[in-house]
Scaffold this active site. Structure first.
Site, PDB file in Angstrom:
ATOM      1  N   CYS A 188      -5.639  -2.765   2.587  1.00  7.81           N
ATOM      2  CA  CYS A 188      -5.595  -2.686   4.046  1.00  7.81           C
ATOM      3  C   CYS A 188      -6.947  -3.054   4.668  1.00  7.81           C
ATOM      4  O   CYS A 188      -7.472  -4.132   4.400  1.00  7.81           O
ATOM      5  CB  CYS A 188      -5.097  -1.306   4.478  1.00  7.81           C
ATOM      6  SG  CYS A 188      -4.310  -1.305   6.115  1.00  7.81           S
ATOM      7  N   GLU A 214       0.843  -1.195   0.000  1.00  9.62           N
ATOM      8  CA  GLU A 214       0.000   0.000   0.000  1.00  9.62           C
ATOM      9  C   GLU A 214       0.880   1.247   0.000  1.00  9.62           C
ATOM     10  O   GLU A 214       1.866   1.333   0.738  1.00  9.62           O
ATOM     11  CB  GLU A 214      -0.883  -0.006   1.256  1.00  9.62           C
ATOM     12  CG  GLU A 214      -1.753   1.225   1.421  1.00  9.62           C
ATOM     13  CD  GLU A 214      -2.619   1.190   2.680  1.00  9.62           C
ATOM     14  OE1 GLU A 214      -3.542   2.005   2.773  1.00  9.62           O
ATOM     15  OE2 GLU A 214      -2.370   0.335   3.565  1.00  9.62           O
ATOM     16  N   LYS A 261      -9.082   3.032  -2.935  1.00 13.41           N
ATOM     17  CA  LYS A 261      -9.568   2.608  -1.621  1.00 13.41           C
ATOM     18  C   LYS A 261     -10.904   3.291  -1.334  1.00 13.41           C
ATOM     19  O   LYS A 261     -11.008   4.522  -1.376  1.00 13.41           O
ATOM     20  CB  LYS A 261      -8.529   2.982  -0.559  1.00 13.41           C
ATOM     21  CG  LYS A 261      -8.736   2.373   0.817  1.00 13.41           C
ATOM     22  CD  LYS A 261      -7.527   2.720   1.689  1.00 13.41           C
ATOM     23  CE  LYS A 261      -7.524   1.963   3.000  1.00 13.41           C
ATOM     24  NZ  LYS A 261      -6.309   2.269   3.797  1.00 13.41           N
TER      25      LYS A 261
END
EC number: 3.5.5.1
Length: 349
Positions: A190, A69, A156
């Site tokens: 994540c 990430e 995201k």
């Protein structure tokens, strides 16, 4: 399957691979997750480092390489950006300016360079970046094929906690799963991986190689990765950075809020934990908590069918007449402009 360590590469990260033996009757894919730190506030140098790591992975036969990430642009661990309720400091605003300058446009020259790297080393590349869209930033994953083509991106959709002050929210238009010769590849970033509905959407798209770039190095992360592999009947490739305090700018330029006085330059601030897990929940490689590393496994794609014989979450184990999901997969814009195709002209009388 036996874990076969490979001798350490001089001045390079540790590499491990899984020996599948000679009896596999289905195709295998060699996948590598990269565990390494960003060069913070220095995107050109980070791109150079990315190419070095990509070249090393390719030299070991990697066909798919997954980076952590926010590898390009950086994960601003420990920073508050000078924010408290009702107040933003001048120092925090300047910190955001520098962070914004380190982000990349998509498309843009850095994307072109990453595409060229993927083509040069003949690998499929999954890269975590900070995307700049005007003055809004997104935590994004970029996908490239082995011919050097940019396939697309995933933004995201839900930043966590204080991430929400610096990153925008992705929408349903960037939740792709790409059908490639290696298998169907997608990614969640994540703590998105803890969102059951997002995972279900990806399972419904047939994901087979589930990439999970992350910033979470806690032991409990491994439980989430194992659960996803079992739930989705897919391979899970989780890549995290391994960072020490010295990988970030020194104070007072950059401060780890509340902990700076307890840190030395060699203090570990993110311990990695990158891992590759099979559809049956077996750990194929990792987790690594030692340092920067290339972690690799040969993925026996036949494992997917064997796992889904037991449990196919959007197939024979689904109950759509009882439970179902709606995904709004269109882009959402805060502003829409409408106009007529032509304007009537009035003639003078």
């Amino acid at each position: 399957m036996a874990l076969v360590p490979t001798p350490a590469v001089n001045e390079g990260p540790l590499f491990a691979e899984v020996d599948m033996g000679d009896n596999s009757s289905t195709p295998t894919v060699r996948a590598t997750v990269v565990q390494a730190s960003t060069i913070f506030y220095d995107t050109p140098a980070t791109l150079v480092k990315a190419e070095r790591l990509l070249a090393e992975a390719a030299s070991y036969g990697a066909q798919l390489v997954v980076f952590p990430e926010a590898f390009i642009g950086g994960y601003p661990r420990g920073s508050t950006f000078g924010v408290s309720i009702g107040n933003r400091t001048a120092k925090g605003k300047e910190e955001f300016r520098k962070y914004h300058a380190s982000a990349i446009d998509v498309p843009g020259p850095e994307v072109d360079r990453l595409a060229a790297m993927a083509g040069k080393y003949k690998v499929y590349l999954v890269m975590g970046v900070i995307e700049r869209d005007g003055y809004t930033l997104y935590c994004t994953v970029l996908f490239f094929d082995s011919q050097g083509h940019f396939l697309g991106k995933h933004r995201k959709i839900m930043p966590t906690a204080l991430e929400r002050i610096i990153w925008g929210f992705g929408d349903g238009s960037t939740i792709p799963v790409y059908d490639t010769p290696l298998g169907k590849i997608g990614a969640a970033i994540c703590w998105e991986n803890r969102m059951p509905l997002l995972r279900t959407a990806m399972y419904a798209k047939g994901i087979e190689i589930y990439c999970a770039p992350t910033a979470d190095s806690r032991d409990v992360w491994q439980a989430s990765m194992t659960h996803i592999a079992l739930e989705g009947g897919c391979f899970v490739l989780s890549a995290n950075q391994f960072c020490r305090r010295k990988d970030y700018p020194p104070p007072p330029e950059y401060v780890f809020s509340g902990t700076e006085e307890d840190l030395t330059p060699d203090s570990i601030v993110c311990a990695g934990g990158s891992v590759i897990i099979s559809p049956s929940g077996a750990v194929l490689a990792g987790p690594n908590y030692v340092g920067e590393a290339l972690i690799s496994a040969d993925l026996d794609l036949g494992e997917i069918a064997r796992a889904k014989f037991d449990f196919d979450v959007v197939g024979h184990y689904a109950r759509p007449e009882v439970l179902s999901l709606i995904v709004r997969d269109h882009a959402v814009s805060p502003v829409s402009f409408t106009s007529t195709s032509s304007k009537a002209e009035s003639s003078p009388k």
